[in-house]
Design an enzyme around this catalytic site. Structure first.
Site, short mmCIF file in Angstrom:
data_model
loop_
_atom_site.label_atom_id
_atom_site.label_comp_id
_atom_site.label_asym_id
_atom_site.label_seq_id
_atom_site.Cartn_x
_atom_site.Cartn_y
_atom_site.Cartn_z
N ARG A 91 -99.71 9.86 -39.47
CA ARG A 91 -99.67 8.39 -39.58
C ARG A 91 -99.39 7.96 -41.01
O ARG A 91 -99.78 6.89 -41.43
CB ARG A 91 -101.01 7.81 -39.15
N LYS A 111 -99.73 4.56 -45.50
CA LYS A 111 -100.67 5.18 -44.55
C LYS A 111 -100.94 4.19 -43.42
O LYS A 111 -101.34 3.05 -43.69
CB LYS A 111 -101.97 5.54 -45.30
N ASP A 123 -101.78 7.30 -32.59
CA ASP A 123 -100.82 6.18 -32.53
C ASP A 123 -100.12 5.95 -33.87
O ASP A 123 -99.31 5.04 -33.99
CB ASP A 123 -101.55 4.90 -32.09
N ASP A 246 -106.90 20.68 -45.47
CA ASP A 246 -105.80 19.71 -45.46
C ASP A 246 -106.17 18.45 -46.23
O ASP A 246 -105.30 17.60 -46.46
CB ASP A 246 -105.40 19.35 -44.01
P1 AMP Z 1 -107.53 12.96 -41.47
O1 AMP Z 1 -108.78 12.89 -40.66
O2 AMP Z 1 -107.08 11.61 -41.95
O3 AMP Z 1 -107.59 13.94 -42.58
O4 AMP Z 1 -106.40 13.43 -40.45
C1 AMP Z 1 -106.36 14.67 -39.83
C2 AMP Z 1 -105.05 14.80 -39.08
O5 AMP Z 1 -104.98 13.86 -38.00
C3 AMP Z 1 -103.82 14.54 -39.92
O6 AMP Z 1 -102.79 15.38 -39.48
C4 AMP Z 1 -103.52 13.09 -39.61
O7 AMP Z 1 -102.17 12.76 -39.87
C5 AMP Z 1 -103.84 13.01 -38.14
N1 AMP Z 1 -104.19 11.65 -37.73
C6 AMP Z 1 -105.32 10.97 -38.02
N2 AMP Z 1 -105.31 9.74 -37.47
C7 AMP Z 1 -104.14 9.61 -36.80
C8 AMP Z 1 -103.53 8.56 -36.02
N3 AMP Z 1 -104.13 7.39 -35.81
N4 AMP Z 1 -102.31 8.81 -35.50
C9 AMP Z 1 -101.70 10.00 -35.70
N5 AMP Z 1 -102.21 11.01 -36.41
C10 AMP Z 1 -103.42 10.84 -36.96
MG MG Z 2 -106.31 14.26 -44.01
#
Ligand code: AMP
Ligand code: MG
Length: 479
Positions: A91, A111, A123, A246
């Protein structure tokens, strides 16, 4: 008014398998919520142009600025200990790299900019809450002097996103030294793509660690940067909450503010994240987790460290074994000035832990206890008077030995012990008001947090820990 951005997109010049080219998905009705004018100016961007209708369209992803090469980065990662070979920006869209007037290079990323090939079931969107939260907390972190990604702008999309309920959508413009993560290296390592690993290592060395010549040197530099970063977090009572590989920047910046929080009452076992059931990322475990993450980086780098695997393992292990000393030194650098010390003496760690133990026993407020010392008050809320007196005597003797007067100690402590941190209940209240259309609490909190070490007597209410009904016990990833 035209928005002109000086792009030079070095990541987009890496091989195709590093990313997917992907434009942001337009939104219905962009509206500017917040613009970081000082940051815009430091980046060489015209704040007026960013605030213009064309600028807001750009910040929402509805219009691409000239020179942008939008893409979603590929990466992998260990999430809560389990390896996921393919994550990537689900996203977020990297528009490109801005070269600032001072010559520094910064990623400009949107973002919440829509779906990408890495979105899986998501989404691609973000809602207002986490966008404003990241804005406030990352800017507070910067004002505290701690390396972090920053917030250039927040825009409302005029669209709803569906979470547990319908919520207003928003896009955050994030500025970072880069978005290369430990997980970016893991992505190529698990595919046994040594050419890509090599190209990525060269990219990181040129961009973040130009003084290093070998990949082993680079690993050492990342280790040192992470040791400093985590020590600085601990010095202000910060809990990242999702220290997955990550979410670990190889540039050593705080990145991916999800369920993070600053401590109110101090205890090393404190966890806020609703998704961290086992306390893996508790306040006091962050150095252990950092080295665990860096061991994953070292593993990914093995083929580049030495063609002989045994020798590579030996060298990488030796580097990792240096982490505890790096961290201990960085932790002392962070905490010595918090009790007014300007020199190093054996026993300083024990002295600092003496105070922290008193605080932990009664969950004394982390920020206010240290700020009390800085403002010449006895940390009044500590109830263990005998323990405190004994500790104070040791502390005074230590200050006397280095010849630091109480006034000099207080002056030093006022530059190390903030009066203002983004307390959870304040952040939550600012988000709730913004949801109801009132941005004033967000703006006021942001202003107070921009000068965390100043007394700001008119803002004293922002120092108060949460009242019993206001405590935030859990924070949510809030994607
Ligand atoms: P995060 O928790 O932000 O570190 O995200 C972990 C993974 O989930 C990453 O690959 C993000 O890009 C993906 N991700 C988190 N929220 C969304 C969303 N609403 N739509 C698509 N991918 C998401
Ligand atoms: Mg992340």
């Amino acid at each position: 008014m035209t928005l002109s951005i000086r792009f030079d997109n070095s990541y987009a010049r890496l091989p195709d398998r590093f990313f997917s080219r992907q434009a942001p998905e337009p939104v219905r009705a962009p509206r500017l919520l917040a613009l970081n004018r000082p940051l815009a100016e430091a980046l060489g961007l015209d704040p007026e142009a960013l605030a213009s209708p064309e600028g807001v369209e750009t910040l929402a992803g509805n219009r691409l600025p000239e020179g942008a090469e939008p893409l979603a980065q590929a990466y992998a990662g260990h999430q809560f200990g389990g390896f996921v070979p393919q994550l990537g920006d689900g996203r977020a869209i990297l528009l490109g790299e801005v070269v600032a007037p001072d010559g520094t290079r910064h990623d400009l990323q949107l973002k919440g900019a829509g779906r990408t090939p890495y979105s899986r079931m998501g989404d691609g969107r973000a809602w207002l809450g986490p966008v404003l939260r990241e804005y406030l907390v990352s800017e507070a972190m910067h004002a505290l002097g701690i390396p972090t990604t920053r917030a250039l702008a927040a825009v409302a999309t005029g669209e709803e996103v569906i979470r547990e309920t319908r919520l207003p959508g928003a896009v955050l413009t994030r500025i970072a030294a880069s978005h290369v993560r430990v997980g970016t290296f893991q992505y190529f390592a698990v595919r046994k793509d040594t050419d890509a690993l090599e190209a990525l290592a060269r990219h990181v060395m040129a961009r973040h660690y130009p003084e290093t010549e070998t990949v082993l040197d680079m690993l050492g530099a990342v280790l040192a940067a992470q040791a400093r970063l985590v020590a600085q977090w601990m010095g202000v009572g910060f809990i990242h909450g999702v220290m997955n590989t990550d979410n670990t920047s190889v540039a050593g910046e705080t990145i991916d503010y999800g369920p993070c929080a600053f401590l109110d009452g101090y205890h090393p076992d404190t966890v806020f994240s609703s998704i961290d059931q086992f306390g893996r990322y508790a306040y006091g475990r962050q150095a252990d987790i950092a080295v665990w993450n860096l061991a994953q980086l070292a593993t990914a780098l093995l083929p580049l460290i030495d063609p002989d695997r045994e020798r590579a393992i030996e060298a990488a292990t030796a580097a990792l074994h240096g982490f505890p000393d790096l961290f201990k030194a960085a932790w002392l650098d962070a905490f010595r000035p918090k009790i007014g010390l300007g020199t190093a003496e054996d026993g300083d760690a024990e002295l600092i832990h003496g105070l922290l133990d008193l605080m932990a026993a009664e969950r004394a407020d982390f920020t206010n206890t240290f700020r009390d010392l800085a403002e010449g008050r006895s940390p009044g809320r500590l109830r263990d008077r005998a323990g405190l007196e004994a500790w104070t005597a040791r502390w005074q003797a230590r200050l006397d030995r280095e010849g630091t007067s109480p006034t000099a100690a207080q002056a030093r402590m006022r530059t190390a012990n903030p009066a203002y941190i983004p307390r959870n209940h304040r952040v939550e209240a600012a988000i709730a008001a913004a949801r109801a259309g009132d941005l004033a609490p967000f703006e006021q909190l942001h202003q107070v947090l921009a000068r965390p070490f100043d007394a700001q007597d008119e803002a004293r209410a922002f120092r108060a820990p949460p009242a019993p009904g206001e405590e935030v016990r859990q924070t949510f990833c809030g994607t």
